[in-house]
Design a protein around this motif. Structure first.
Motif, mmCIF file in Angstrom:
data_model
loop_
_atom_site.group_PDB
_atom_site.id
_atom_site.type_symbol
_atom_site.label_atom_id
_atom_site.label_comp_id
_atom_site.label_asym_id
_atom_site.label_seq_id
_atom_site.Cartn_x
_atom_site.Cartn_y
_atom_site.Cartn_z
ATOM 1 N N LYS A 1 0.830 -1.214 0.000
ATOM 2 C CA LYS A 1 0.000 0.000 0.000
ATOM 3 C C LYS A 1 0.864 1.263 0.000
ATOM 4 N N GLY A 2 1.879 1.280 0.859
ATOM 5 C CA GLY A 2 2.734 2.468 0.975
ATOM 6 C C GLY A 2 3.565 2.738 -0.261
ATOM 7 N N SER A 3 4.002 1.674 -0.935
ATOM 8 C CA SER A 3 4.851 1.852 -2.118
ATOM 9 C C SER A 3 4.035 2.049 -3.384
ATOM 10 N N GLY A 4 2.764 1.641 -3.332
ATOM 11 C CA GLY A 4 1.940 1.727 -4.525
ATOM 12 C C GLY A 4 2.283 0.665 -5.560
ATOM 13 N N SER A 5 3.020 -0.371 -5.135
ATOM 14 C CA SER A 5 3.439 -1.416 -6.063
ATOM 15 C C SER A 5 3.260 -2.780 -5.413
ATOM 16 N N THR A 6 2.864 -3.755 -6.214
ATOM 17 C CA THR A 6 2.773 -5.127 -5.699
ATOM 18 C C THR A 6 4.128 -5.823 -5.796
ATOM 19 N N ASP A 7 5.121 -5.106 -6.277
ATOM 20 C CA ASP A 7 6.465 -5.652 -6.473
ATOM 21 C C ASP A 7 7.305 -5.523 -5.196
ATOM 22 N N VAL A 8 6.754 -5.990 -4.073
ATOM 23 C CA VAL A 8 7.481 -6.009 -2.809
ATOM 24 C C VAL A 8 8.137 -7.376 -2.695
ATOM 25 N N GLU A 9 9.452 -7.391 -2.526
ATOM 26 C CA GLU A 9 10.192 -8.651 -2.486
ATOM 27 C C GLU A 9 10.738 -8.906 -1.087
ATOM 28 N N GLY B 1 16.235 -8.810 25.680
ATOM 29 C CA GLY B 1 15.815 -10.128 26.165
ATOM 30 C C GLY B 1 14.550 -10.685 25.542
ATOM 31 N N LYS B 2 13.931 -9.956 24.632
ATOM 32 C CA LYS B 2 12.701 -10.406 23.972
ATOM 33 C C LYS B 2 13.032 -10.858 22.550
ATOM 34 N N SER B 3 12.356 -11.918 22.112
ATOM 35 C CA SER B 3 12.568 -12.447 20.770
ATOM 36 C C SER B 3 11.694 -11.690 19.764
ATOM 37 N N PHE B 4 12.332 -10.990 18.855
ATOM 38 C CA PHE B 4 11.658 -10.254 17.788
ATOM 39 C C PHE B 4 11.747 -11.041 16.499
ATOM 40 N N ASN B 5 10.706 -11.017 15.703
ATOM 41 C CA ASN B 5 10.768 -11.498 14.336
ATOM 42 C C ASN B 5 11.341 -10.353 13.505
ATOM 43 N N VAL B 6 12.063 -10.706 12.463
ATOM 44 C CA VAL B 6 12.652 -9.692 11.585
ATOM 45 C C VAL B 6 12.343 -10.093 10.148
ATOM 46 N N ILE B 7 11.763 -9.171 9.408
ATOM 47 C CA ILE B 7 11.533 -9.395 7.985
ATOM 48 C C ILE B 7 12.248 -8.281 7.222
ATOM 49 N N GLU B 8 12.975 -8.678 6.190
ATOM 50 C CA GLU B 8 13.620 -7.709 5.312
ATOM 51 C C GLU B 8 12.951 -7.799 3.952
ATOM 52 N N TYR B 9 12.630 -6.639 3.407
ATOM 53 C CA TYR B 9 11.966 -6.621 2.105
ATOM 54 C C TYR B 9 12.381 -5.370 1.351
ATOM 55 N N THR B 10 12.252 -5.434 0.038
ATOM 56 C CA THR B 10 12.558 -4.273 -0.791
ATOM 57 C C THR B 10 11.285 -3.796 -1.481
ATOM 58 N N ILE B 11 11.276 -2.510 -1.756
ATOM 59 C CA ILE B 11 10.216 -1.923 -2.579
ATOM 60 C C ILE B 11 10.893 -1.212 -3.749
ATOM 61 N N PRO B 12 10.228 -1.170 -4.889
ATOM 62 C CA PRO B 12 10.839 -0.525 -6.055
ATOM 63 C C PRO B 12 11.059 0.974 -5.812
ATOM 64 N N ASN B 13 12.060 1.495 -6.477
ATOM 65 C CA ASN B 13 12.368 2.923 -6.362
ATOM 66 C C ASN B 13 13.139 3.353 -7.607
ATOM 67 N N ASP B 14 12.468 3.391 -8.734
ATOM 68 C CA ASP B 14 13.100 3.792 -9.995
ATOM 69 C C ASP B 14 14.418 3.073 -10.249
ATOM 70 N N GLY B 15 14.423 1.749 -10.076
ATOM 71 C CA GLY B 15 15.618 0.962 -10.352
ATOM 72 C C GLY B 15 16.633 0.929 -9.219
ATOM 73 N N ASN B 16 16.350 1.590 -8.125
ATOM 74 C CA ASN B 16 17.259 1.617 -6.978
ATOM 75 C C ASN B 16 16.447 1.242 -5.737
ATOM 76 N N PRO B 17 16.198 -0.055 -5.519
ATOM 77 C CA PRO B 17 15.270 -0.495 -4.483
ATOM 78 C C PRO B 17 15.618 0.005 -3.075
ATOM 79 N N ILE B 18 14.564 0.242 -2.303
ATOM 80 C CA ILE B 18 14.722 0.615 -0.895
ATOM 81 C C ILE B 18 14.530 -0.656 -0.069
ATOM 82 N N LEU B 19 15.463 -0.892 0.831
ATOM 83 C CA LEU B 19 15.424 -2.059 1.702
ATOM 84 C C LEU B 19 14.900 -1.658 3.075
#
Length: 171
Positions: free
Chosen positions: A91-99, A110-128
């Motif tokens: 929704k925020g990127s306006g693209s379904t191309d989230v990887e 001391g707390k266990s966090f889940n971590v997800i890394e993803y990129t969104i398109p940015n005119d050929g220079n993806p934002i991580l």
């Protein structure tokens, strides 16, 4: 210990304390009004306008790195939380191309966090985005997002680690 030895000890202690002072003074304390969280944001970060549930939002002075702290009172089950993160990225990127490029775990105060890394398109220079997320009954929900150009992944990870090392959680 003689007077000279005691003075040398005091001078040594004073030097140690003075050398530690810049590390403490080099950040701005934050405290959430939504969840039991405190932390310290390095002086290189500048506060920027927030949207939605972003309680804190920052960019570095060179604007190459971002940091957001998103807090909610509700407890969110893991599966729903992860799915909502991806849907919000779309929704925020306006693209379904989230990887999604990684899923892992991290320990913060001391707390266990889940971590997800993803990129969104940015005119050929993806934002991580590196999103640390945690939710528990009596605590609520917390996301800590660090972001940069994908090419700056390592530096962004170090900046995120510097911030998360200061986090203290209750609940």
């Amino acid at each position: 210990m003689g007077v000279g030895g005691f003075r040398a000890l005091l001078v040594g202690v004073a030097l140690v304390l003075l050398s530690a002072a810049p590390a403490v003074a080099a950040c701005t304390a934050i405290s959430s009004k939504t969840v039991a969280l405190t932390g310290c944001v390095a002086k290189e970060w500048r506060s920027i306008d927030r949207t939605g549930a972003q309680e804190f939002s920052y960019l570095t002075t060179d604007q190459n790195y971002g940091l957001m702290v998103i807090t909610e009172k509700e407890t969110i089950p893991y599966g729903q939380f992860r799915s909502a993160i991806i849907q919000n990225a779309i929704k925020g990127s306006g693209s379904t191309d989230v990887e999604v490029v990684g899923d892992s775990k991290a320990t913060i105060d001391g707390k266990s966090f889940n971590v997800i890394e993803y990129t969104i398109p940015n005119d050929g220079n993806p934002i991580l985005f590196k999103n640390f997320y945690y939710s528990a009954p009596g605590f609520g929900a917390l996301q800590i997002l660090a972001y940069s150009l994908k090419a700056d992944r390592k530096a962004s990870g170090r900046k995120a680690a510097t911030f998360t090392a200061t986090i203290e959680l209750g609940g």
